[in-house]
Design a protein around this motif. Structure first.
Motif, PDB file in Angstrom:
ATOM      1  N   PRO A 217     -86.600 -22.070  33.781  1.00 44.42           N
ATOM      2  CA  PRO A 217     -86.144 -22.583  34.045  1.00 44.42           C
ATOM      3  C   PRO A 217     -84.900 -21.489  34.857  1.00 44.42           C
ATOM      4  O   PRO A 217     -84.621 -22.086  35.922  1.00 44.42           O
ATOM      5  CB  PRO A 217     -86.023 -22.903  33.349  1.00 44.42           C
ATOM      6  CG  PRO A 217     -87.356 -22.908  31.678  1.00 44.42           C
ATOM      7  CD  PRO A 217     -87.952 -22.637  33.121  1.00 44.42           C
ATOM      8  N   VAL A 218     -85.071 -19.791  34.217  1.00 49.57           N
ATOM      9  CA  VAL A 218     -83.855 -18.931  34.807  1.00 49.57           C
ATOM     10  C   VAL A 218     -84.114 -18.842  35.770  1.00 49.57           C
ATOM     11  O   VAL A 218     -83.944 -18.214  37.057  1.00 49.57           O
ATOM     12  CB  VAL A 218     -84.491 -18.165  33.108  1.00 49.57           C
ATOM     13  CG1 VAL A 218     -82.617 -16.710  34.187  1.00 49.57           C
ATOM     14  CG2 VAL A 218     -83.755 -18.909  32.095  1.00 49.57           C
ATOM     15  N   LEU A 219     -85.300 -18.214  36.402  1.00 52.12           N
ATOM     16  CA  LEU A 219     -86.283 -17.745  37.102  1.00 52.12           C
ATOM     17  C   LEU A 219     -85.895 -18.700  38.579  1.00 52.12           C
ATOM     18  O   LEU A 219     -85.273 -18.163  39.669  1.00 52.12           O
ATOM     19  CB  LEU A 219     -87.610 -17.492  37.151  1.00 52.12           C
ATOM     20  CG  LEU A 219     -88.137 -16.647  38.343  1.00 52.12           C
ATOM     21  CD1 LEU A 219     -87.535 -15.041  38.015  1.00 52.12           C
ATOM     22  CD2 LEU A 219     -89.765 -16.600  38.255  1.00 52.12           C
ATOM     23  N   HIS A 220     -86.549 -19.515  38.375  1.00 51.85           N
ATOM     24  CA  HIS A 220     -85.570 -20.475  39.535  1.00 51.85           C
ATOM     25  C   HIS A 220     -85.056 -21.698  40.097  1.00 51.85           C
ATOM     26  O   HIS A 220     -84.351 -21.554  40.919  1.00 51.85           O
ATOM     27  CB  HIS A 220     -87.030 -21.603  39.239  1.00 51.85           C
ATOM     28  CG  HIS A 220     -88.797 -21.750  39.435  1.00 51.85           C
ATOM     29  ND1 HIS A 220     -89.110 -20.680  40.999  1.00 51.85           N
ATOM     30  CD2 HIS A 220     -89.514 -22.066  37.998  1.00 51.85           C
ATOM     31  CE1 HIS A 220     -90.698 -20.270  40.198  1.00 51.85           C
ATOM     32  NE2 HIS A 220     -90.613 -21.094  38.748  1.00 51.85           N
TER      33      HIS A 220
ATOM     34  N   TYR B 274     -89.834 -29.607  36.805  1.00 50.06           N
ATOM     35  CA  TYR B 274     -90.144 -28.314  37.977  1.00 50.06           C
ATOM     36  C   TYR B 274     -91.832 -27.738  36.695  1.00 50.06           C
ATOM     37  O   TYR B 274     -93.133 -27.514  37.811  1.00 50.06           O
ATOM     38  CB  TYR B 274     -89.108 -27.436  38.435  1.00 50.06           C
ATOM     39  CG  TYR B 274     -90.339 -26.688  39.285  1.00 50.06           C
ATOM     40  CD1 TYR B 274     -89.336 -27.323  40.528  1.00 50.06           C
ATOM     41  CD2 TYR B 274     -90.210 -25.039  38.659  1.00 50.06           C
ATOM     42  CE1 TYR B 274     -89.772 -26.345  41.334  1.00 50.06           C
ATOM     43  CE2 TYR B 274     -90.836 -24.259  39.873  1.00 50.06           C
ATOM     44  CZ  TYR B 274     -90.000 -24.704  41.352  1.00 50.06           C
ATOM     45  OH  TYR B 274     -90.328 -24.078  42.456  1.00 50.06           O
ATOM     46  N   ASN B 275     -92.314 -27.233  35.761  1.00 49.28           N
ATOM     47  CA  ASN B 275     -92.778 -26.722  35.117  1.00 49.28           C
ATOM     48  C   ASN B 275     -94.329 -27.076  34.402  1.00 49.28           C
ATOM     49  O   ASN B 275     -94.396 -26.497  34.041  1.00 49.28           O
ATOM     50  CB  ASN B 275     -92.867 -25.490  34.715  1.00 49.28           C
ATOM     51  CG  ASN B 275     -93.582 -24.727  34.123  1.00 49.28           C
ATOM     52  OD1 ASN B 275     -93.622 -23.557  35.246  1.00 49.28           O
ATOM     53  ND2 ASN B 275     -93.142 -23.454  33.058  1.00 49.28           N
ATOM     54  N   PHE B 276     -93.740 -27.898  34.154  1.00 51.02           N
ATOM     55  CA  PHE B 276     -94.735 -28.853  33.777  1.00 51.02           C
ATOM     56  C   PHE B 276     -95.954 -29.355  33.775  1.00 51.02           C
ATOM     57  O   PHE B 276     -96.735 -29.232  33.200  1.00 51.02           O
ATOM     58  CB  PHE B 276     -94.261 -30.708  33.624  1.00 51.02           C
ATOM     59  CG  PHE B 276     -93.589 -31.070  32.032  1.00 51.02           C
ATOM     60  CD1 PHE B 276     -92.838 -29.989  31.251  1.00 51.02           C
ATOM     61  CD2 PHE B 276     -92.682 -32.156  31.964  1.00 51.02           C
ATOM     62  CE1 PHE B 276     -92.147 -30.026  29.986  1.00 51.02           C
ATOM     63  CE2 PHE B 276     -92.126 -31.915  31.019  1.00 51.02           C
ATOM     64  CZ  PHE B 276     -92.237 -31.517  29.655  1.00 51.02           C
ATOM     65  N   THR B 277     -96.323 -29.067  35.432  1.00 48.57           N
ATOM     66  CA  THR B 277     -97.629 -28.999  35.433  1.00 48.57           C
ATOM     67  C   THR B 277     -98.243 -27.744  35.209  1.00 48.57           C
ATOM     68  O   THR B 277    -100.094 -27.482  35.014  1.00 48.57           O
ATOM     69  CB  THR B 277     -98.093 -29.885  36.767  1.00 48.57           C
ATOM     70  OG1 THR B 277     -97.430 -30.391  36.954  1.00 48.57           O
ATOM     71  CG2 THR B 277     -98.920 -30.059  37.997  1.00 48.57           C
TER      72      THR B 277
ATOM     73  N   TRP C 141     -94.035 -28.726  45.944  1.00 49.03           N
ATOM     74  CA  TRP C 141     -93.791 -29.795  45.463  1.00 49.03           C
ATOM     75  C   TRP C 141     -94.634 -30.749  45.839  1.00 49.03           C
ATOM     76  O   TRP C 141     -95.115 -31.656  45.194  1.00 49.03           O
ATOM     77  CB  TRP C 141     -92.543 -30.152  46.270  1.00 49.03           C
ATOM     78  CG  TRP C 141     -91.119 -29.587  45.769  1.00 49.03           C
ATOM     79  CD1 TRP C 141     -90.650 -28.314  46.326  1.00 49.03           C
ATOM     80  CD2 TRP C 141     -90.727 -29.575  44.181  1.00 49.03           C
ATOM     81  NE1 TRP C 141     -89.364 -27.981  45.072  1.00 49.03           N
ATOM     82  CE2 TRP C 141     -89.243 -28.986  44.065  1.00 49.03           C
ATOM     83  CE3 TRP C 141     -90.559 -30.896  43.572  1.00 49.03           C
ATOM     84  CZ2 TRP C 141     -88.659 -28.540  43.474  1.00 49.03           C
ATOM     85  CZ3 TRP C 141     -89.645 -30.575  42.602  1.00 49.03           C
ATOM     86  CH2 TRP C 141     -88.820 -29.580  42.604  1.00 49.03           C
ATOM     87  N   GLU C 142     -95.704 -30.393  46.528  1.00 52.52           N
ATOM     88  CA  GLU C 142     -97.028 -31.347  46.367  1.00 52.52           C
ATOM     89  C   GLU C 142     -97.989 -31.023  45.497  1.00 52.52           C
ATOM     90  O   GLU C 142     -97.859 -31.785  44.911  1.00 52.52           O
ATOM     91  CB  GLU C 142     -97.519 -30.669  47.713  1.00 52.52           C
ATOM     92  CG  GLU C 142     -98.790 -31.262  48.782  1.00 52.52           C
ATOM     93  CD  GLU C 142     -98.962 -30.640  49.762  1.00 52.52           C
ATOM     94  OE1 GLU C 142    -100.225 -31.961  50.177  1.00 52.52           O
ATOM     95  OE2 GLU C 142     -99.488 -28.962  49.662  1.00 52.52           O
ATOM     96  N   ALA C 143     -97.843 -29.647  45.041  1.00 50.94           N
ATOM     97  CA  ALA C 143     -99.046 -29.926  43.817  1.00 50.94           C
ATOM     98  C   ALA C 143     -98.123 -30.512  42.780  1.00 50.94           C
ATOM     99  O   ALA C 143     -98.956 -31.189  41.496  1.00 50.94           O
ATOM    100  CB  ALA C 143     -99.116 -28.612  43.503  1.00 50.94           C
ATOM    101  N   LEU C 144     -97.229 -30.339  42.376  1.00 51.92           N
ATOM    102  CA  LEU C 144     -95.708 -31.112  41.447  1.00 51.92           C
ATOM    103  C   LEU C 144     -96.363 -32.835  41.386  1.00 51.92           C
ATOM    104  O   LEU C 144     -96.956 -33.305  40.136  1.00 51.92           O
ATOM    105  CB  LEU C 144     -95.121 -31.161  41.690  1.00 51.92           C
ATOM    106  CG  LEU C 144     -94.110 -31.161  40.512  1.00 51.92           C
ATOM    107  CD1 LEU C 144     -93.793 -30.938  39.516  1.00 51.92           C
ATOM    108  CD2 LEU C 144     -92.651 -31.314  40.432  1.00 51.92           C
TER     109      LEU C 144
END
Length: 555
Positions: free
Chosen positions: A260-263, A400-403, A475-478
């Motif tokens: 989350p910090v990085l993105h 954003y990072n769950f998957t 985003w497609e992968a998400l």
């Protein structure tokens, strides 16, 4: 050069005051160890002055010989004495490798010189291709290690795997029990992981983040050569240590707390936080789960109220089961800044030095080296500059990072299931009951068969998902992979549970005792729930998988 002894010389040291034994043609003076031997000293004295190899392998595994026994090693059996020894000594892995290395063809023929790069990854064994790697016991490693063809892996993956395995076997494997029992991994270890060139890969795609991550990649790879399969290999190889708590203690908090910090963090925040965290000098954790609930993220209750001057948030609340939270320097915290529901959630970076931050270790049944903590925030003043992303838009930062997080869970659980299989298979090959080896009993082979078939099916699905990640945008992968990976997470934890249970049945009482031959199985059996519940429980994952299918279906 080590000292050598004849069999006659060794035979003179056969009392409780002077006890030598031979294991694998090496001589050990175990006199100082007699009183510490878990099975009592008499069973050791019975083999004093003799070749104890057969008895040793009946009760111990290779880890003991590699590490514990080294302090008692005094020399080797003389070559002539070794050759004339009546007891056949089984070869260690190292001796087998050496024998293969020295083996010459019956007829000398010119050999085509291979490129130096390819020679580096060669693990040549009789009857195997140059790319066979590891013990070559079926199902103990992924199929592409075992002389099988794969469309996914190339030379960079092989070099990367070789380098990671060498690091793990030198810097992690020998200390797993110590760190696990002490419930703590020394901070210097994290720094070694960065210096070796792999820690940043646990956070996000390396390419595009060189400013924060650096460019030193393990195995001499270039940053642009890295893909999702390198990350999969990294997780897989580290998990060979057979301790989920150690894996989480190395990068569990980093891998979910730093993205989350990085993105979404400001440039100032990224410059201040990302480099020291990926370099292992600081630690970070993700604080979402609360005493009142975990999967129901949208209804969290930790409150962040803005001060009248608008310069700070005052944070009050509690977070529970926080990986690497015990000693964390930074906390990526989900807080409520608005109305109820997901649209009232924000993300804040809270720092250990801020007054009102308290952590205490939690007593969990497993994952002991992970630094799992209960975290409280009491009137913590957080500068508004520490807001990650936009106010009341924190739910998207979380999602954003769950998957990606769940992909990591699957990779870990699958290798841990494989570790259970490997330990059980090797034990069944040597343990005898009713006059024959365990492996010669059909019931035991059936257990191993069910373990192997489910591990391989899960691995295949995992690699398919990894391939999709290499082709899709984030985003497609998400959107497309959220459902399949949710189902795969449930699949992997259930396979892990099956393998831990069946391995424990094969080991019997040894898997109910900490330490010894069944140590990995005993520990992993306690850690199964940490894969079936965190990151989305099996029930939530199964439901999510079908919900996403319903959403995508065009009927």
């Amino acid at each position: 050069m080590s000292k050598t002894f004849t069999l006659e010389e060794v035979a003179k040291h056969n009392t409780d005051k002077d006890c030598w034994i031979i294991v694998e043609n090496k001589v050990y003076d175990v006199t100082p160890f007699l009183e510490e031997h878990p099975g009592g000293k008499k069973i050791v004295i019975k083999s004093s002055g003799k070749d104890a190899t057969k008895a040793f392998w009946q009760y111990h595994n290779e880890t003991i010989l590699k590490h514990t026994a080294q302090k008692y090693y005094i020399g080797d059996v003389a070559a002539s004495a070794s050759a004339s020894s009546s007891e056949k000594v089984p070869e260690t892995k190292e001796e087998k490798k050496e024998e293969v290395k020295q083996e010459k063809p019956a007829e000398e023929k010119p050999v085509e010189e291979k490129p130096a790069e390819e020679q580096k990854v060669t693990k040549k064994k009789k009857g195997k291709t140059a790319f066979a790697f590891g013990d070559q016991i079926p199902y103990c490693d992924p199929a592409w290690y075992q002389d099988w063809y794969s469309p996914y892996y190339n030379d960079t993956h092989r070099r990367f795997r070789d380098a990671v395995r060498a690091f793990v076997e030198k810097e992690i494997m020998p200390y797993v029990d110590e760190w696990d029992y002490n419930k703590r991994i020394p901070r210097i270890v994290h720094e070694k992981c960065y210096e070796a060139g792999w820690l940043p890969l646990c956070v996000a795609s390396w390419a595009g983040h060189e400013e924060y991550f650096g460019t030193n990649v393990i195995g001499g790879l270039k940053v642009e050569e890295l893909d999702t399969f390198h990350e999969l290999i990294l997780i897989d190889e580290i998990c060979r240590c057979g301790a989920g708590g150690i894996v989480w203690g190395l990068f569990g908090g980093l891998g979910i707390g730093l993205p989350p910090v990085l993105h979404f963090g400001s440039e100032e925040m990224k410059q201040r936080v990302v480099p020291p965290c990926v370099q292992g000098k600081k630690t970070i954790c993700l604080c979402i789960t609360e005493p009142s609930g975990g999967s129901d993220v949208a209804n969290l209750t930790t409150i962040a109220t803005k001060t009248e001057d608008g310069k700070h948030y005052i944070v009050n609340g509690e977070k529970k089961w926080i990986t690497q939270g015990e000693d964390a320097d930074f906390f990526t915290v989900a807080v409520r800044t608005g109305d109820t529901g997901m649209m009232g959630i924000s993300m804040l970076l809270i720092e250990r030095t801020m007054p009102g931050v308290k952590t205490r270790p939690m007593r969990c049944s497993g994952m002991w080296g992970s630094g799992t903590a209960y975290v409280t925030f009491e009137d913590v003043m957080v500068p508004v500059e520490n807001l990650i992303g936009e106010e009341n838009q924190g739910f998207m930062c979380i999602m954003y990072n769950f998957t990606h997080e769940r992909f990591g869970f699957v990779a870990q659980a699958t290798r841990f299931a494989r570790v259970c299989y490997e330990e059980a298979f090797k034990y069944a090959m040597k343990r005898k009951t009713f006059g024959k080896r365990l492996i010669d009993h059909q019931a035991i082979r059936t257990k191993l068969a069910h373990m192997a078939r489910q591990i391989e099916a899960t691995q295949a699905a995992l690699e398919t998902s990894a391939y999709q990640v290499t082709k899709m945008t984030h985003w497609e992968a998400l959107n497309k992979l959220a459902g399949p990976i949710a189902l795969l997470k449930a699949q992997s934890s259930q396979v892990f549970e099956l393998c831990a249970r069946e391995a424990a049945q094969i080991f019997g009482g040894l898997a109910y005792t900490m330490g010894g031959q069944g140590a990995k199985v005993e520990r992993l059996y306690r850690e199964v729930r940490a894969y079936a519940i965190p990151g989305g429980s099996e029930e939530i994952m199964l439901d999510l998988g079908i919900k996403m299918a319903v959403k995508s279906a065009k009927l």
